[in-house]
Design a protein around this motif. Structure first.
Motif, PDB file in Angstrom:
ATOM      1  N   MET A  35      46.804  83.772  34.389  1.00 55.38           N
ATOM      2  CA  MET A  35      45.670  82.955  34.822  1.00 55.38           C
ATOM      3  C   MET A  35      45.923  81.488  34.512  1.00 55.38           C
ATOM      4  O   MET A  35      45.637  80.603  35.334  1.00 55.38           O
ATOM      5  N   ARG A  36      46.468  81.209  33.345  1.00 50.48           N
ATOM      6  CA  ARG A  36      46.744  79.821  32.977  1.00 50.48           C
ATOM      7  C   ARG A  36      47.860  79.232  33.841  1.00 50.48           C
ATOM      8  O   ARG A  36      47.776  78.090  34.282  1.00 50.48           O
ATOM      9  N   VAL A  37      48.908  80.016  34.081  1.00 49.44           N
ATOM     10  CA  VAL A  37      50.051  79.522  34.842  1.00 49.44           C
ATOM     11  C   VAL A  37      49.690  79.288  36.310  1.00 49.44           C
ATOM     12  O   VAL A  37      50.127  78.304  36.917  1.00 49.44           O
ATOM     13  N   LEU A  38      48.896  80.196  36.884  1.00 50.27           N
ATOM     14  CA  LEU A  38      48.621  80.153  38.324  1.00 50.27           C
ATOM     15  C   LEU A  38      47.321  79.456  38.702  1.00 50.27           C
ATOM     16  O   LEU A  38      47.155  79.047  39.849  1.00 50.27           O
ATOM     17  N   VAL A  39      46.385  79.330  37.741  1.00 51.73           N
ATOM     18  CA  VAL A  39      45.083  78.730  38.062  1.00 51.73           C
ATOM     19  C   VAL A  39      44.763  77.541  37.152  1.00 51.73           C
ATOM     20  O   VAL A  39      44.547  76.415  37.621  1.00 51.73           O
ATOM     21  N   THR A  40      44.716  77.800  35.840  1.00 53.22           N
ATOM     22  CA  THR A  40      44.280  76.763  34.911  1.00 53.22           C
ATOM     23  C   THR A  40      45.195  75.537  34.937  1.00 53.22           C
ATOM     24  O   THR A  40      44.716  74.399  35.010  1.00 53.22           O
ATOM     25  N   VAL A  41      46.499  75.755  34.876  1.00 51.73           N
ATOM     26  CA  VAL A  41      47.429  74.617  34.865  1.00 51.73           C
ATOM     27  C   VAL A  41      47.433  73.870  36.202  1.00 51.73           C
ATOM     28  O   VAL A  41      47.236  72.652  36.231  1.00 51.73           O
ATOM     29  N   PRO A  42      47.638  74.567  37.339  1.00 45.77           N
ATOM     30  CA  PRO A  42      47.686  73.799  38.595  1.00 45.77           C
ATOM     31  C   PRO A  42      46.367  73.167  38.999  1.00 45.77           C
ATOM     32  O   PRO A  42      46.347  72.044  39.509  1.00 45.77           O
ATOM     33  N   LEU A  43      45.236  73.869  38.765  1.00 44.33           N
ATOM     34  CA  LEU A  43      43.941  73.317  39.175  1.00 44.33           C
ATOM     35  C   LEU A  43      43.271  72.520  38.059  1.00 44.33           C
ATOM     36  O   LEU A  43      42.781  71.420  38.282  1.00 44.33           O
ATOM     37  N   GLY A  44      43.246  73.074  36.854  1.00 43.40           N
ATOM     38  CA  GLY A  44      42.520  72.428  35.770  1.00 43.40           C
ATOM     39  C   GLY A  44      43.244  71.265  35.129  1.00 43.40           C
ATOM     40  O   GLY A  44      42.614  70.391  34.529  1.00 43.40           O
ATOM     41  N   THR A  45      44.566  71.236  35.243  1.00 47.89           N
ATOM     42  CA  THR A  45      45.347  70.170  34.603  1.00 47.89           C
ATOM     43  C   THR A  45      46.060  69.299  35.623  1.00 47.89           C
ATOM     44  O   THR A  45      45.802  68.102  35.739  1.00 47.89           O
ATOM     45  N   VAL A  46      46.982  69.896  36.366  1.00 47.92           N
ATOM     46  CA  VAL A  46      47.850  69.109  37.247  1.00 47.92           C
ATOM     47  C   VAL A  46      47.069  68.411  38.353  1.00 47.92           C
ATOM     48  O   VAL A  46      47.260  67.211  38.604  1.00 47.92           O
ATOM     49  N   PRO A  57      55.595  64.355  41.084  1.00 49.93           N
ATOM     50  CA  PRO A  57      55.089  64.477  39.713  1.00 49.93           C
ATOM     51  C   PRO A  57      54.254  65.731  39.504  1.00 49.93           C
ATOM     52  O   PRO A  57      54.241  66.283  38.402  1.00 49.93           O
ATOM     53  N   MET A  58      53.575  66.206  40.537  1.00 48.54           N
ATOM     54  CA  MET A  58      52.817  67.455  40.405  1.00 48.54           C
ATOM     55  C   MET A  58      53.735  68.621  40.054  1.00 48.54           C
ATOM     56  O   MET A  58      53.429  69.434  39.184  1.00 48.54           O
ATOM     57  N   GLY A  59      54.893  68.695  40.739  1.00 52.92           N
ATOM     58  CA  GLY A  59      55.828  69.779  40.473  1.00 52.92           C
ATOM     59  C   GLY A  59      56.368  69.740  39.057  1.00 52.92           C
ATOM     60  O   GLY A  59      56.411  70.762  38.362  1.00 52.92           O
ATOM     61  N   LEU A  60      56.784  68.552  38.609  1.00 58.33           N
ATOM     62  CA  LEU A  60      57.296  68.422  37.246  1.00 58.33           C
ATOM     63  C   LEU A  60      56.205  68.732  36.225  1.00 58.33           C
ATOM     64  O   LEU A  60      56.440  69.445  35.244  1.00 58.33           O
ATOM     65  N   HIS A  61      55.016  68.204  36.454  1.00 59.71           N
ATOM     66  CA  HIS A  61      53.897  68.410  35.531  1.00 59.71           C
ATOM     67  C   HIS A  61      53.575  69.891  35.400  1.00 59.71           C
ATOM     68  O   HIS A  61      53.399  70.415  34.295  1.00 59.71           O
ATOM     69  N   TRP A  62      53.491  70.584  36.545  1.00 59.33           N
ATOM     70  CA  TRP A  62      53.188  72.017  36.502  1.00 59.33           C
ATOM     71  C   TRP A  62      54.276  72.776  35.749  1.00 59.33           C
ATOM     72  O   TRP A  62      53.982  73.630  34.910  1.00 59.33           O
ATOM     73  N   ALA A  63      55.532  72.474  36.033  1.00 63.80           N
ATOM     74  CA  ALA A  63      56.627  73.208  35.408  1.00 63.80           C
ATOM     75  C   ALA A  63      56.637  73.035  33.892  1.00 63.80           C
ATOM     76  O   ALA A  63      56.807  74.008  33.149  1.00 63.80           O
ATOM     77  N   VAL A  64      56.446  71.802  33.423  1.00 64.75           N
ATOM     78  CA  VAL A  64      56.451  71.547  31.983  1.00 64.75           C
ATOM     79  C   VAL A  64      55.344  72.339  31.287  1.00 64.75           C
ATOM     80  O   VAL A  64      55.565  72.976  30.249  1.00 64.75           O
ATOM     81  N   ASN A  65      54.150  72.327  31.847  1.00 63.92           N
ATOM     82  CA  ASN A  65      53.024  73.020  31.222  1.00 63.92           C
ATOM     83  C   ASN A  65      53.114  74.531  31.396  1.00 63.92           C
ATOM     84  O   ASN A  65      52.933  75.304  30.443  1.00 63.92           O
ATOM     85  N   ALA A  66      53.361  74.990  32.627  1.00 63.61           N
ATOM     86  CA  ALA A  66      53.358  76.418  32.906  1.00 63.61           C
ATOM     87  C   ALA A  66      54.501  77.138  32.209  1.00 63.61           C
ATOM     88  O   ALA A  66      54.302  78.208  31.606  1.00 63.61           O
ATOM     89  N   PHE A  67      55.708  76.594  32.262  1.00 63.14           N
ATOM     90  CA  PHE A  67      56.836  77.237  31.599  1.00 63.14           C
ATOM     91  C   PHE A  67      56.673  77.201  30.083  1.00 63.14           C
ATOM     92  O   PHE A  67      57.191  78.059  29.378  1.00 63.14           O
ATOM     93  N   GLY A  68      55.944  76.195  29.574  1.00 61.00           N
ATOM     94  CA  GLY A  68      55.644  76.170  28.146  1.00 61.00           C
ATOM     95  C   GLY A  68      54.788  77.351  27.742  1.00 61.00           C
ATOM     96  O   GLY A  68      55.017  77.997  26.710  1.00 61.00           O
ATOM     97  N   TYR A  69      53.769  77.671  28.559  1.00 66.90           N
ATOM     98  CA  TYR A  69      52.944  78.854  28.308  1.00 66.90           C
ATOM     99  C   TYR A  69      53.796  80.114  28.341  1.00 66.90           C
ATOM    100  O   TYR A  69      53.695  80.982  27.456  1.00 66.90           O
ATOM    101  N   LEU A  70      54.618  80.243  29.370  1.00 70.61           N
ATOM    102  CA  LEU A  70      55.427  81.447  29.515  1.00 70.61           C
ATOM    103  C   LEU A  70      56.390  81.625  28.343  1.00 70.61           C
ATOM    104  O   LEU A  70      56.496  82.716  27.775  1.00 70.61           O
ATOM    105  N   ALA A  71      57.086  80.557  27.982  1.00 69.99           N
ATOM    106  CA  ALA A  71      58.045  80.651  26.884  1.00 69.99           C
ATOM    107  C   ALA A  71      57.354  80.965  25.568  1.00 69.99           C
ATOM    108  O   ALA A  71      57.800  81.840  24.809  1.00 69.99           O
ATOM    109  N   GLY A  72      56.243  80.272  25.292  1.00 70.84           N
ATOM    110  CA  GLY A  72      55.518  80.524  24.051  1.00 70.84           C
ATOM    111  C   GLY A  72      54.988  81.937  23.980  1.00 70.84           C
ATOM    112  O   GLY A  72      55.045  82.584  22.920  1.00 70.84           O
ATOM    113  N   PHE A  73      54.490  82.455  25.084  1.00 69.84           N
ATOM    114  CA  PHE A  73      53.956  83.820  25.120  1.00 69.84           C
ATOM    115  C   PHE A  73      55.065  84.848  24.936  1.00 69.84           C
ATOM    116  O   PHE A  73      54.948  85.777  24.117  1.00 69.84           O
ATOM    117  N   LEU A  74      56.154  84.703  25.662  1.00 66.91           N
ATOM    118  CA  LEU A  74      57.231  85.690  25.604  1.00 66.91           C
ATOM    119  C   LEU A  74      57.915  85.708  24.241  1.00 66.91           C
ATOM    120  O   LEU A  74      58.325  86.779  23.767  1.00 66.91           O
TER     121      LEU A  74
END
Length: 230
Positions: free
Chosen positions: A107-118, A210-227
Motif C-alpha cells: 500500500m505504501r509503495v503503490l499508493v502512499t508514496v506515489p500519491l501521498g508523497t511524490v 524527478p517524480m521517478g527518482l523520488h518514488w524510487a528512493v522512497n519506495a525501494f527504501g520501504y521494500l529494503a527496510g521491510f525485507l
C-alpha cells in the motif's frame, strides 16, 4: 494574480497541508496530497502559468518518462547493493517497519508514496513553485527557492527521526539537542536533494524525471527496510 501573491498563496497552502499530514489528518495524506496538488495547479494557472511551467507539457512527457525509467533502474541497483553489503545494511533498519505486513508495505509503495508523497511534493516544489519563480527570476532563483522550502517542508516529519532509525542513534543520541541536530541534518539533506530534483526537471523538461527518482528512493527504501527485517 501576480507572481509574488501566487508564491505566498502556495506557501500558505503547503503549510496547511504539512500540518494536515503530520498532525491533523495523517491517515488521509493521499487525499490531502491530491486536493493540495489540484489547488496549487489552480494557483499557477491563475497567475498565468501553463502546463509547461508545471513541468507537465505533453510534448515533454515521453522524454521525462525515459529519464524516470533510467533513474528508477539506477536506484534499484544501488539499493540492492547497499542492502547486501554488511557495512550499509544497517542504514535500512527502521522501527516503523517492524509491525508492517506485506500488504501494508505494498500500500505504501503503490499508493502512499506515489500519491501521498511524490505527487504533492513534485507538483508543489518542482512544478508550481519552480515554475512561478522561474517565470519571474530564472532557473537559479527557482531552484534556490524551491529547494530551501523543500528542506523546511521536512521539519515536522523528521522530529522523531533519531528515535526510529537505530543507525542514527549513535550519531545524534536521544536527547533534545540530538533531535534538533537530526532535524537540521534532514532539512539540509532534503534541501540538497531538492537541488538535484530541480536540475532533473530542468534538464529533462518534465516533472516525470524527478517524480521517478523520488518514488524510487522512497519506495525501494520501504521494500529494503521491510525485507531486511524478515
Amino acid at each position: 494574480m501576480g507572481t509574488g501573491t501566487a508564491v505566498a498563496v502556495t506557501v500558505a497552502v503547503l503549510v496547511a497541508a504539512n500540518l494536515a499530514n503530520n498532525h491533523w489528518l495523517p491517515a488521509w495524506g493521499w487525499l490531502t496530497a491530491i486536493v493540495t496538488s489540484a489547488l496549487l495547479l489552480g494557483v499557477l494557472f491563475r497567475a498565468g502559468g501553463t502546463w509547461a511551467d508545471a513541468g507537465l507539457d505533453p510534448a515533454t512527457l515521453g522524454r521525462g518518462a525515459r529519464w524516470a525509467a533510467v533513474l528508477i533502474g539506477l536506484v534499484g541497483v544501488v539499493y540492492a547493493a547497499a542492502a547486501l553489503l554488511p557495512a550499509t545494511r544497517a542504514l535500512f533498519a527502521d522501527e516503523r517497519y517492524s509491525t508492517l505486513t506485506g500488504g501494508q508495505v505494498a500500500m505504501r509503495v503503490l499508493v502512499t508514496v506515489p500519491l501521498g508523497t511524490v505527487l504533492l511534493e513534485e507538483v508543489a516544489f518542482r512544478g508550481v513553485l519552480y515554475g512561478l519563480v522561474r517565470r519571474a527570476r530564472g532557473a537559479v532563483w527557482a531552484t534556490a527557492v524551491s529547494s530551501v522550502l523543500f528542506g523546511l517542508w521536512h521539519v515536522l516529519p523528521s522530529l522523531q527521526l533519531a528515535s526510529v532509525k537505530p543507525a542514527l542513534a549513535p550519531v545524534f543520541g536521544r536527547s533534545a539537542l540530538g533531535a534538533v541536530a537530526a532535524v537540521v541534518t534532514a532539512v539540509l539533506f532534503t534541501g540538497a536533494a531538492g537541488v538535484l530534483f530541480c536540475e532533473l526537471r530542468r534538464r529533462s523538461g518534465s516533472l516525470l524525471a524527478p517524480m521517478g527518482l523520488h518514488w524510487a528512493v522512497n519506495a525501494f527504501g520501504y521494500l529494503a527496510g521491510f525485507l531486511l527485517l524478515r
